[in-house]
Each structure stands twice: as structure tokens, then as C-alpha cells.
Design a protein around this motif. Structure first.
Motif, PDB file in Angstrom:
ATOM      1  N   MET A  37      47.510  36.466  43.039  1.00 39.83           N
ATOM      2  CA  MET A  37      48.786  37.130  42.771  1.00 39.83           C
ATOM      3  C   MET A  37      49.003  38.337  43.673  1.00 39.83           C
ATOM      4  O   MET A  37      50.120  38.611  44.115  1.00 39.83           O
ATOM      5  CB  MET A  37      48.848  37.559  41.304  1.00 39.83           C
ATOM      6  N   THR A  38      47.936  39.081  43.961  1.00 41.25           N
ATOM      7  CA  THR A  38      48.087  40.320  44.737  1.00 41.25           C
ATOM      8  C   THR A  38      47.906  40.116  46.239  1.00 41.25           C
ATOM      9  O   THR A  38      48.153  41.042  47.016  1.00 41.25           O
ATOM     10  CB  THR A  38      47.079  41.376  44.251  1.00 41.25           C
ATOM     11  N   ALA A  39      47.448  38.922  46.659  1.00 36.74           N
ATOM     12  CA  ALA A  39      47.335  38.649  48.100  1.00 36.74           C
ATOM     13  C   ALA A  39      48.726  38.639  48.718  1.00 36.74           C
ATOM     14  O   ALA A  39      49.698  38.205  48.096  1.00 36.74           O
ATOM     15  CB  ALA A  39      46.641  37.308  48.323  1.00 36.74           C
ATOM     16  N   ASP A  49      52.686  43.219  43.288  1.00 41.20           N
ATOM     17  CA  ASP A  49      51.964  44.492  43.249  1.00 41.20           C
ATOM     18  C   ASP A  49      50.910  44.447  42.142  1.00 41.20           C
ATOM     19  O   ASP A  49      51.043  43.703  41.163  1.00 41.20           O
ATOM     20  CB  ASP A  49      52.946  45.636  42.999  1.00 41.20           C
ATOM     21  N   PRO A  50      49.822  45.235  42.283  1.00 40.66           N
ATOM     22  CA  PRO A  50      48.715  45.178  41.316  1.00 40.66           C
ATOM     23  C   PRO A  50      49.115  45.442  39.872  1.00 40.66           C
ATOM     24  O   PRO A  50      48.578  44.827  38.957  1.00 40.66           O
ATOM     25  CB  PRO A  50      47.750  46.251  41.832  1.00 40.66           C
ATOM     26  N   VAL A 245      57.576  46.131  38.323  1.00 40.82           N
ATOM     27  CA  VAL A 245      56.505  46.825  37.616  1.00 40.82           C
ATOM     28  C   VAL A 245      56.938  47.219  36.212  1.00 40.82           C
ATOM     29  O   VAL A 245      56.229  46.998  35.231  1.00 40.82           O
ATOM     30  CB  VAL A 245      56.065  48.080  38.404  1.00 40.82           C
ATOM     31  N   THR A 246      58.130  47.801  36.101  1.00 40.54           N
ATOM     32  CA  THR A 246      58.609  48.271  34.806  1.00 40.54           C
ATOM     33  C   THR A 246      58.743  47.125  33.819  1.00 40.54           C
ATOM     34  O   THR A 246      58.329  47.223  32.654  1.00 40.54           O
ATOM     35  CB  THR A 246      59.972  48.979  34.971  1.00 40.54           C
ATOM     36  N   THR A 247      59.319  46.012  34.287  1.00 36.85           N
ATOM     37  CA  THR A 247      59.525  44.867  33.398  1.00 36.85           C
ATOM     38  C   THR A 247      58.199  44.265  32.953  1.00 36.85           C
ATOM     39  O   THR A 247      57.978  44.026  31.761  1.00 36.85           O
ATOM     40  CB  THR A 247      60.358  43.787  34.109  1.00 36.85           C
ATOM     41  N   ALA A 248      57.303  44.006  33.909  1.00 34.30           N
ATOM     42  CA  ALA A 248      56.040  43.345  33.583  1.00 34.30           C
ATOM     43  C   ALA A 248      55.187  44.184  32.647  1.00 34.30           C
ATOM     44  O   ALA A 248      54.706  43.704  31.615  1.00 34.30           O
ATOM     45  CB  ALA A 248      55.269  43.038  34.865  1.00 34.30           C
ATOM     46  N   GLY A 451      46.090  47.573  36.952  1.00 35.75           N
ATOM     47  CA  GLY A 451      47.115  48.104  37.847  1.00 35.75           C
ATOM     48  C   GLY A 451      46.710  49.379  38.558  1.00 35.75           C
ATOM     49  O   GLY A 451      47.264  49.722  39.608  1.00 35.75           O
ATOM     50  N   GLY A 452      45.715  50.096  38.011  1.00 37.26           N
ATOM     51  CA  GLY A 452      45.288  51.349  38.628  1.00 37.26           C
ATOM     52  C   GLY A 452      44.241  51.185  39.699  1.00 37.26           C
ATOM     53  O   GLY A 452      43.837  52.168  40.322  1.00 37.26           O
TER      54      GLY A 452
END
Length: 494
Positions: A37-39, A49-50, A245-248, A451-452
Motif C-alpha cells: 500500500m505504501t510503495a 500515505d502511511p 488521511v482524515t477520512t481513513a 502512521g507515525g
């Protein structure tokens, strides 16, 4: 039944290899999931994005455990265990095949929905049939489950070796290998299921008249439907191209809140209107605290597939000569430690029990959570090195996985056993479902935490891992401190 598998019923062989191949596919795919997913798009990944990828990962793994509740209900009331295992395996294989086809993020999440739904059908029901092989119960049944558990870890080990290896050349080869693994599981199940005789052919269809049991079944269906609906909703958002990001993270956080609220309401209902006597109420309170401890433990342990997987990719020197070990392959250390050390840990408990020194369940929970925290102590120092721009050796992750695996052996089997012993008889099935809900919540938290961990946030990683250390050490210590009270509430249950 004839003895035909290490002195056990021949049907155990059928279930052993079915579960082995299913775990090969599940853990193999999980080892590459967040990496894919992040590749970047240039790397043939999804370029997510992570933070969003971690939220999707958390929703998927949480959904897997939530869906075991309706999966068990469907088998008991409509399908029977055998059909649930068969159809579940088919859904899993279809899901991996979808993942093996290059496509949009929406198509990708659709594949996750299939895998989660199939796992929810197969996972609880294959364990039920294992138990049905031993109507006499006793130590022989425990031995049977130990052999079955070995199949789980063999599948996990080889899946986390071969799937990441193939994915290093092409992501979709890895997903395809997971589909092939499930195909082999289905094939041998179909060819050898005769050894099960009539076990699992018909729904149990128990006429449960107690109000509490009926409510528990409805809660199970609702919890599973919630998991499937939210993962499906996430897929729809991605098809619409509105995921961010906000939605996920917002969806994942909302799911976590809903899981907590439903669980608290359920326990409150059982305590107030469940028809329990004072002794049963105390034991149910202990189960509640075990639920909290399990969720805390899995929230750290399950970061193997999320934050620690990203750390392995971005901050770990994985070179062996001229070959770079695929990041996901490092996770196989967990299954290897379980295979090697499960007999040793079991032997230690037996020896301590012979001397009347065997720690009781709350203390073992505390030890398990503390070991998980100590694993993140290792990662705290590794992250400090990585924050300077220097990649760390693979030994840091291996040592972390070792501590986490010993913690798993200390907590997980004990928690399962204690839950069955502490539960009022008419609520045993529901309380086992609560155990899965704890794992679901832990997986969701693990995904959000991931995510961090990214190259843009390297300087903050030590503080991130230290927060897990602090939280887990305090939580584990509290279990040990309050052991006298919990032990008293447990009564004669060891």
C-alpha cells in the motif's frame, strides 16, 4: 474414529493441513500488505500515505476478527461447520486472486473484504471441529489442539518466507502465492474430509432459550456486519477517489469507539440483566479485565505487520552479502519462536505447578504485556539509531519479535483457557467472541499507530515507541499489583 495422525484421530490431519495452508495465505499476505500500500506508483505499489495505509490495514485486520462472530453463528444455525470452512476458503482464495490482479485501490480493498469475510467463516469453525474430534475432552484434547496450533505456526512461518520473497520481484506474485496456498488447503480438505465422518455436516441448531444467549447471538451478527460494512464503505470511498488521511483515520477511530461502546454495553447488560449470581458476576468482571489486557497486548504485538514492517523496510539494513532480505520476511521470526519455545514454556508451567509456584492468570497476563513492552524498549533504542540516518541491523527486530513471541505464549493460551473456565455455562460462546473482539480492537490500534513510522517522521519515532513502552509496562504492572483481588474473584479457577 481411527487413530491416524500422531496417535490422534485421522480427521486432525485434515484440519491441520487446511489450517496450515490458510495461515500460509493469511500471514503471507499480511507480511506484504502495508508495504504494497505504501510503495510508490513507480515501485508498482498503491502509493498510499502511511497514515491512510495504517488505517486501512487496521480496519482490515480488525474486520477479520469481528467477522468470526457471525461466521460462528452462521455455521451453528445455517451452514454447519464443514460448509463454513469450505465456503470460507473459497472466499479467501477469491480475495487473494483479486489482490493478485493489478488494479485501483478500490479493487484492492474489495479483495481485502473477500479475505476478511472468508477468514471470518473459516477461522472459528475449523477450531470448533477440532474440539468435536475429542468428545471426551481432557488432556488428549489439549494435545490435539497443541498439534493443530503447530500447523498454524508452520503455515505462518512458510507463508512469511515465500510470499515476501516472491513479492520482492512482483507484488502480485506474492498475492498470487497466497491464493495458491489457499487452493492447496481447499483441495486437501475436499479430498480428505471423509476422515471427519459426520462431524460438522449439520448445523448445531441448539435451541437457546436463555435471553442472554439470544442477545449475544444478535450482538455477534451486528458486530460482524459492522466490520464488513465499514470495510466495504472504505472500498466505496476509494472507488470515488475521496479517500485521504482524515477520512481513513477518522473511519478507523470511529470503528474503535464503536467497538469499545458495544463491548462496555454488553458487559453492563450481562452484569445487570444477565441473571448472574454474585460469584458469576465476579468472574465476568475478571473476563472484562482479561479483555482489556488482551486488547492492550495485541495493539503492540500486531504492529509486526504494520509499524515494525515499515521500520524493517525503511530503517533496517537487510543485506546478506549481495542479497537484500525482503522486509516482510523478518516477521517469520515470530512463528519460528513459537514452534521452538511453545513446548519449553509449557514445560516450565508444568514444573512450576509441581512445586505449587505456577503463576495464576492475572500474573501471566502482566508478564505477557510487560514482555511486549520490553520488545518496544529494544525498538526505542533502534529508533534512536535510525533517527540519526543510520540503518540498524536485523537483530534489533528479531530480538523484539522474540520478546513479543514469548509474551504471546505467556498470555494468549492462558487467556483462552481462563475465558472458557470463568464464563457462566450459558455464556461461554459469547465470552469467546469477546476474546476475538479484544483482538480486533488491538489490531485496529496497531494499524493506526503505524502512521507515525515513516521516513519523514524519523526523529519522532523514539518518542512513539517509548509511549508504547510506558503504557505497556504500567498496564502489565497493574495486572500484577491487582492480582490478589482478581485471584479472589476467580474463586477456584486456576
Amino acid at each position: 474414529m481411527n487413530k491416524g495422525f500422531f496417535g490422534h484421530p485421522a480427521g486432525l490431519s485434515t484440519l491441520f493441513f487446511t489450517e496450515m495452508w490458510e495461515r500460509f495465505s493469511y500471514y503471507g499476505m499480511r507480511a506484504i500488505l502495508i508495504l504494497f500500500m505504501t510503495a510508490s506508483l513507480a515501485e508498482k505499489g498503491l502509493g498510499i500515505d502511511p497514515q491512510s495505509a495504517g488505517a486501512i490495514y487496521g480496519l482490515y485486520t480488525a474486520g477479520v476478527y469481528l467477522l468470526t462472530l457471525p461466521g460462528g453463528w452462521l455455521a451453528d444455525n445455517i451452514l454447519g461447520q464443514r460448509k463454513a470452512i469450505w465456503y470460507g476458503g473459497i472466499l479467501i482464495m477469491i480475495g487473494h486472486l483479486i489482490l493478485a490482479i493489478p488494479g485501483s485501490p478500490g479493487i484492492f480493498v474489495l479483495g481485502l473484504v473477500f479475505v476478511a469475510s472468508g477468514t471470518g467463516l473459516l477461522k472459528p469453525n475449523i477450531s470448533t471441529v477440532v474440539g468435536d474430534l475429542y468428545p471426551e475432552g481432557g488432556a488428549r484434547r489439549d494435545q490435539g489442539f497443541s498439534i493443530f496450533y503447530m500447523g498454524i505456526n508452520l503455515g505462518s512461518f512458510f507463508g512469511q518466507i515465500f510470499v515476501p520473497f516472491l513479492a520482492a520481484y512482483n507484488w502480485h506474485w506474492g498475492f498470487g502465492a497466497a491464493a495458491i496456498g489457499m487452493f492447496f488447503g481447499l483441495l486437501q480438505f475436499r479430498l480428505t474430509q471423509g476422515s471427519l465422518n459426520d462431524l460438522g455436516l449439520k448445523p448445531k441448531l441448539k435451541e437457546e432459550v436463555e435471553e442472554g444467549v439470544a442477545v449475544g447471538k444478535v450482538n455477534g451478527v451486528l458486530a460482524g456486519a459492522l466490520g464488513l460494512a465499514l470495510v466495504g464503505f472504505l472500498a466505496v470511498l476509494q472507488w470515488m477517489g475521496t479517500i485521504d488521511v482524515t477520512t481513513a483515520t477518522g473511519i478507523a477511530q470511529a470503528v474503535g469507539v464503536i467497538i469499545v461502546v458495544i463491548t462496555l454495553f454488553y458487559f453492563l447488560y450481562i452484569m445487570v440483566a444477565g441473571g448472574l449470581n454474585p460469584d458469576e458476576k465476579k468472574k465476568v468482571l475478571v473476563i472484562f479485565f482479561l479483555f482489556v489486557g488482551a486488547a492492550l497486548f495485541w495493539s503492540g504485538f500486531e504492529q509486526a505487520g504494520s509499524s515494525l514492517n515499515l521500520f524493517a523496510r525503511d530503517f533496517t539494513n537487510r543485506m546478506v552479502g549481495s542479497w537484500e532480505v525482503p522486509a516482510g520476511m523478518l516477521q517469520s521470526a515470530n512463528a519460528l519462536v513459537i514452534i521452538l519455545f511453545a513446548p519449553i514454556v509449557g514445560w516450565i508451567w508444568v514444573k512450576l505447578a509441581a512445586r505449587n509456584l505456577n503463576p495464576n492468570t492475572p500474573i501471566k497476563f502482566g508478564i505477557g504485556i510487560i514482555l511486549m513492552g520490553l520488545g518496544f524498549v529494544v525498538m526505542y533504542f533502534a529508533a534512536q539509531i535510525a533517527a540519526t540516518g543510520t540503518k540498524v541491523g536485523m537483530g534489533w527486530l528479531w530480538f523484539t519479535y522474540f520478546l513479543h513471541s514469548i509474551g504471546e505464549l505467556t498470555l494468549s493460551p492462558v487467556g483462552l483457557s481462563a475465558t472458557t473456565k470463568l464464563s457462566p455455562k450459558r455464556y461461554v460462546g459469547q465470552m469467546m467472541g469477546i476474546w476475538f473482539v479484544g483482538a480486533s480492537l488491538g489490531n485496529l490500534i496497531a494499524g493506526l499507530f503505524a502512521g507515525g513510522v515513516n521516513t519523514e517522521n524519523a526523529s519522532q519515532m523514539p518518542a512513539l515507541f517509548l509511549s508504547v513502552v510506558t503504557f505497556s509496562l504500567i498496564s502489565g504492572t497493574l495486572f500484577i499489583i491487582f492480582n490478589p483481588i482478581l485471584k479472589k474473584w476467580m474463586g477456584n479457577v486456576k
